[in-house]
Design an enzyme around this catalytic site. Structure first.
Site, PDB file in Angstrom:
ATOM      1  N   HIS A  11       0.822  -1.216   0.000  1.00 42.90           N
ATOM      2  CA  HIS A  11       0.000   0.000   0.000  1.00 42.90           C
ATOM      3  C   HIS A  11       0.857   1.267   0.000  1.00 42.90           C
ATOM      4  O   HIS A  11       1.977   1.288   0.506  1.00 42.90           O
ATOM      5  CB  HIS A  11      -0.965   0.016   1.191  1.00 42.90           C
ATOM      6  CG  HIS A  11      -0.305   0.141   2.530  1.00 42.90           C
ATOM      7  ND1 HIS A  11       0.166   1.337   3.022  1.00 42.90           N
ATOM      8  CD2 HIS A  11      -0.049  -0.777   3.487  1.00 42.90           C
ATOM      9  CE1 HIS A  11       0.686   1.151   4.219  1.00 42.90           C
ATOM     10  NE2 HIS A  11       0.572  -0.131   4.526  1.00 42.90           N
ATOM     11  N   TRP A  16      -0.610   7.525   8.950  1.00 47.91           N
ATOM     12  CA  TRP A  16       0.283   7.228  10.083  1.00 47.91           C
ATOM     13  C   TRP A  16       1.713   6.970   9.630  1.00 47.91           C
ATOM     14  O   TRP A  16       2.647   7.216  10.391  1.00 47.91           O
ATOM     15  CB  TRP A  16      -0.272   6.056  10.895  1.00 47.91           C
ATOM     16  CG  TRP A  16      -1.281   6.500  11.913  1.00 47.91           C
ATOM     17  CD1 TRP A  16      -2.031   7.641  11.899  1.00 47.91           C
ATOM     18  CD2 TRP A  16      -1.640   5.804  13.114  1.00 47.91           C
ATOM     19  NE1 TRP A  16      -2.836   7.694  13.001  1.00 47.91           N
ATOM     20  CE2 TRP A  16      -2.622   6.576  13.769  1.00 47.91           C
ATOM     21  CE3 TRP A  16      -1.245   4.607  13.689  1.00 47.91           C
ATOM     22  CZ2 TRP A  16      -3.200   6.196  14.979  1.00 47.91           C
ATOM     23  CZ3 TRP A  16      -1.825   4.209  14.883  1.00 47.91           C
ATOM     24  CH2 TRP A  16      -2.789   4.997  15.524  1.00 47.91           C
ATOM     25  N   ARG A  62      -6.141   1.123   3.905  1.00 49.12           N
ATOM     26  CA  ARG A  62      -4.983   1.620   3.165  1.00 49.12           C
ATOM     27  C   ARG A  62      -4.590   0.659   2.039  1.00 49.12           C
ATOM     28  O   ARG A  62      -4.125   1.101   0.981  1.00 49.12           O
ATOM     29  CB  ARG A  62      -3.808   1.901   4.102  1.00 49.12           C
ATOM     30  CG  ARG A  62      -3.330   0.751   4.975  1.00 49.12           C
ATOM     31  CD  ARG A  62      -2.384   1.306   6.044  1.00 49.12           C
ATOM     32  NE  ARG A  62      -1.726   0.298   6.878  1.00 49.12           N
ATOM     33  CZ  ARG A  62      -2.228  -0.196   7.994  1.00 49.12           C
ATOM     34  NH1 ARG A  62      -3.427   0.180   8.412  1.00 49.12           N
ATOM     35  NH2 ARG A  62      -1.536  -1.078   8.716  1.00 49.12           N
ATOM     36  N   GLU A  89      -1.721  -6.136   7.962  1.00 45.90           N
ATOM     37  CA  GLU A  89      -0.384  -5.823   8.460  1.00 45.90           C
ATOM     38  C   GLU A  89      -0.141  -6.567   9.771  1.00 45.90           C
ATOM     39  O   GLU A  89      -1.078  -7.008  10.443  1.00 45.90           O
ATOM     40  CB  GLU A  89      -0.264  -4.296   8.666  1.00 45.90           C
ATOM     41  CG  GLU A  89       1.080  -3.799   9.188  1.00 45.90           C
ATOM     42  CD  GLU A  89       2.259  -4.234   8.340  1.00 45.90           C
ATOM     43  OE1 GLU A  89       2.606  -5.441   8.366  1.00 45.90           O
ATOM     44  OE2 GLU A  89       2.866  -3.373   7.674  1.00 45.90           O
ATOM     45  N   ARG A 116      10.714  -4.255  15.277  1.00 44.96           N
ATOM     46  CA  ARG A 116      10.209  -4.080  13.910  1.00 44.96           C
ATOM     47  C   ARG A 116      10.653  -5.202  12.987  1.00 44.96           C
ATOM     48  O   ARG A 116       9.910  -5.628  12.121  1.00 44.96           O
ATOM     49  CB  ARG A 116      10.713  -2.753  13.307  1.00 44.96           C
ATOM     50  CG  ARG A 116      10.099  -1.504  13.885  1.00 44.96           C
ATOM     51  CD  ARG A 116      10.485  -0.284  13.055  1.00 44.96           C
ATOM     52  NE  ARG A 116       9.789  -0.283  11.774  1.00 44.96           N
ATOM     53  CZ  ARG A 116      10.327   0.100  10.625  1.00 44.96           C
ATOM     54  NH1 ARG A 116      11.593   0.480  10.572  1.00 44.96           N
ATOM     55  NH2 ARG A 116       9.623   0.095   9.516  1.00 44.96           N
ATOM     56  N   GLY A 187       3.480  -4.321   4.207  1.00 41.82           N
ATOM     57  CA  GLY A 187       4.897  -4.662   4.213  1.00 41.82           C
ATOM     58  C   GLY A 187       5.189  -6.040   4.772  1.00 41.82           C
ATOM     59  O   GLY A 187       5.931  -6.819   4.178  1.00 41.82           O
TER      60      GLY A 187
END
Length: 254
Positions: A11, A16, A62, A89, A116, A187
């Site tokens: 996306h 954000w 999104r 996500e 992350r 992602g």
């Protein structure tokens, strides 16, 4: 020669992303720039003459709006679209809503990178007193999920564990039927598919940055193995800058 072709699109920039906040399962919309990214991605597919038969996306706006922009640009808005939470996500748990640079300053860049980008270490779970707990966990789009399915945080490993069954059971049969498949997602759910396709190690997938809004093309053999590295539809400079921007998100602002 390739037996099949698959196109993935991460996306475009969300509101954000623009604020550099951990988004996860919060349903942030695209920013104006994200809308343009998605549109440009669609135009790149249009200019290359791509046609599709079926599309897959998450239940987050999104990704859905990115798909809408792409389908509009290629004038194929009539295509069937399958939406699933399994392509959502990764759930960032207690980090949801926090500014990434501020979190790095507070906990250190190394810790933020672990949260992350480590393969199997999840962030702290989202507790019931978190400002977005009810917004996410009580959302009716997740009403059919069991308690075990509804996460309070996820590692990349967890994200892949819920995305891959959908890939194997729903998407792969469509590809093998000869359907031209487009996936617009996120992602981390897309990294799960890429890891599976390419047989990448846990270490390698941690370092992979997928650019936003740029179509990723795979040419696959009859066993769904890539016959060449992923290709990006876009000029080299655009692709390089996009990947660098993604890699820089969890760093302390200078």
């Amino acid at each position: 020669m390739a037996a099949y072709r698959l196109v993935l699109v991460r996306h475009g920039e969300s509101a954000w992303n623009l604020e550099n906040r951990f988004c996860g399962w919060y349903d942030a919309d695209l920013s104006p720039a994200g809308q343009q990214e998605a549109r440009r991605g669609g135009e790149a597919l249009r200019d290359a003459g791509y046609e599709f038969d079926i599309c897959f996306t998450s239940v987050q706006k999104r990704a859905i709006r990115t798909l809408w922009n792409v389908l509009d640009a290629i004038d194929q808005m009539w295509l069937p679209v399958v939406r699933t939470w399994r392509l959502n996500e990764r759930h960032y748990g207690a980090l949801t809503g926090l500014n990434k640079a501020e979190t790095a300053a507070k906990h250190g860049e190394a810790q933020v990178k672990i949260w992350r980008r480590s393969f199997d270490i999840p962030p702290p779970p989202m507790q019931s007193d978190h400002p977005f707990f009810s917004t996410i966990s009580k959302d009716r789009r997740y009403a059919d999920l069991t308690e075990d399915q509804l996460p309070t945080c996820e590692s990349l490993k967890d994200t892949i564990a819920r995305a891959l069954p959908f890939w194997n059971e729903e998407i792969v049969p469509q590809i093998k039927e000869g359907k031209r498949v487009l996936i617009a997602a996120h992602g981390n759910s897309l990294r799960g598919i890429v890891k599976h396709l390419e047989g990448m190690s846990e270490e390698a997938i941690m370092e992979l940055n997928l650019p936003t809004g740029i179509p990723i093309v795979y040419e696959l053999d009859k066993n769904l193995k890539p016959i060449k590295p992923m290709q990006f539809l876009g000029d080299e400079e655009t692709v390089r800058k996009a990947m660098e921007a993604v890699a820089a998100q969890g760093k302390v602002k200078k």
